[in-house]
Design a protein around this motif. Structure first.
Motif, short mmCIF file in Angstrom:
data_model
loop_
_atom_site.label_atom_id
_atom_site.label_comp_id
_atom_site.label_asym_id
_atom_site.label_seq_id
_atom_site.Cartn_x
_atom_site.Cartn_y
_atom_site.Cartn_z
N ILE A 1 36.65 44.19 40.88
CA ILE A 1 37.49 44.26 41.73
C ILE A 1 38.59 43.11 41.78
O ILE A 1 39.74 43.37 41.69
CB ILE A 1 36.92 44.17 43.20
CG1 ILE A 1 36.08 45.52 43.66
CG2 ILE A 1 37.97 44.09 44.12
CD1 ILE A 1 35.59 45.68 44.78
N ALA A 2 37.81 41.80 41.42
CA ALA A 2 38.74 40.90 41.11
C ALA A 2 39.50 40.80 39.83
O ALA A 2 40.76 40.44 39.71
CB ALA A 2 37.84 39.45 40.74
N PHE A 3 39.12 41.50 38.96
CA PHE A 3 39.77 41.71 37.86
C PHE A 3 40.94 42.71 37.80
O PHE A 3 42.07 42.58 37.47
CB PHE A 3 38.90 42.41 36.28
CG PHE A 3 39.66 42.59 35.36
CD1 PHE A 3 40.13 41.81 34.40
CD2 PHE A 3 39.86 44.04 35.03
CE1 PHE A 3 40.98 42.13 33.26
CE2 PHE A 3 40.43 44.54 33.77
CZ PHE A 3 41.06 43.64 33.01
N THR A 4 40.69 43.90 38.48
CA THR A 4 41.76 45.01 38.85
C THR A 4 42.92 44.30 39.86
O THR A 4 44.25 44.36 39.46
CB THR A 4 41.17 46.02 39.70
OG1 THR A 4 40.18 46.67 38.92
CG2 THR A 4 42.18 47.02 40.10
N LEU A 5 42.38 43.24 40.81
CA LEU A 5 43.50 42.52 41.56
C LEU A 5 44.22 41.56 40.58
O LEU A 5 45.52 41.36 40.73
CB LEU A 5 42.95 41.82 42.71
CG LEU A 5 42.34 42.58 43.80
CD1 LEU A 5 41.52 41.75 44.88
CD2 LEU A 5 43.39 43.55 44.29
N ALA A 6 43.59 40.98 39.67
CA ALA A 6 44.33 40.18 38.82
C ALA A 6 45.27 40.82 37.98
O ALA A 6 46.50 40.27 37.57
CB ALA A 6 43.28 39.22 37.96
#
Length: 74
Positions: free
Chosen positions: A16-21
């Motif tokens: 999720i954090a990678f997708t948001l980044a």
């Protein structure tokens, strides 16, 4: 909770954090901003995401214990 469950949970949150980044990086590129730290922002969750992903990928091949939630290959 077992180690495998923790790794799976961490892997999900890292994805999720990678997708948001990545979305932030794309938004910055569309806006025309050339900010280096936004581009590098995606690498922060990507490195542990790679490590947890490789661990999860290798689990079935390492002969997991019975009862740890892994299915036996057919």
């Amino acid at each position: 909770m077992s180690l495998n469950a923790w790794v799976r949970r961490i892997h999900r949150w890292l994805s999720i954090a990678f997708t948001l980044a990545v979305i932030a990086n794309i938004a910055a590129m569309v806006a025309g901003a050339q900010i280096l730290w936004i581009g590098l922002l995606a690498l922060v969750p990507l490195i542990p995401l790679l490590a947890t992903g490789l661990y999860l990928f290798a689990l079935p091949y390492l002969g997991g214990r019975k009862g740890d939630g892994l299915r036996e290959p057919a």
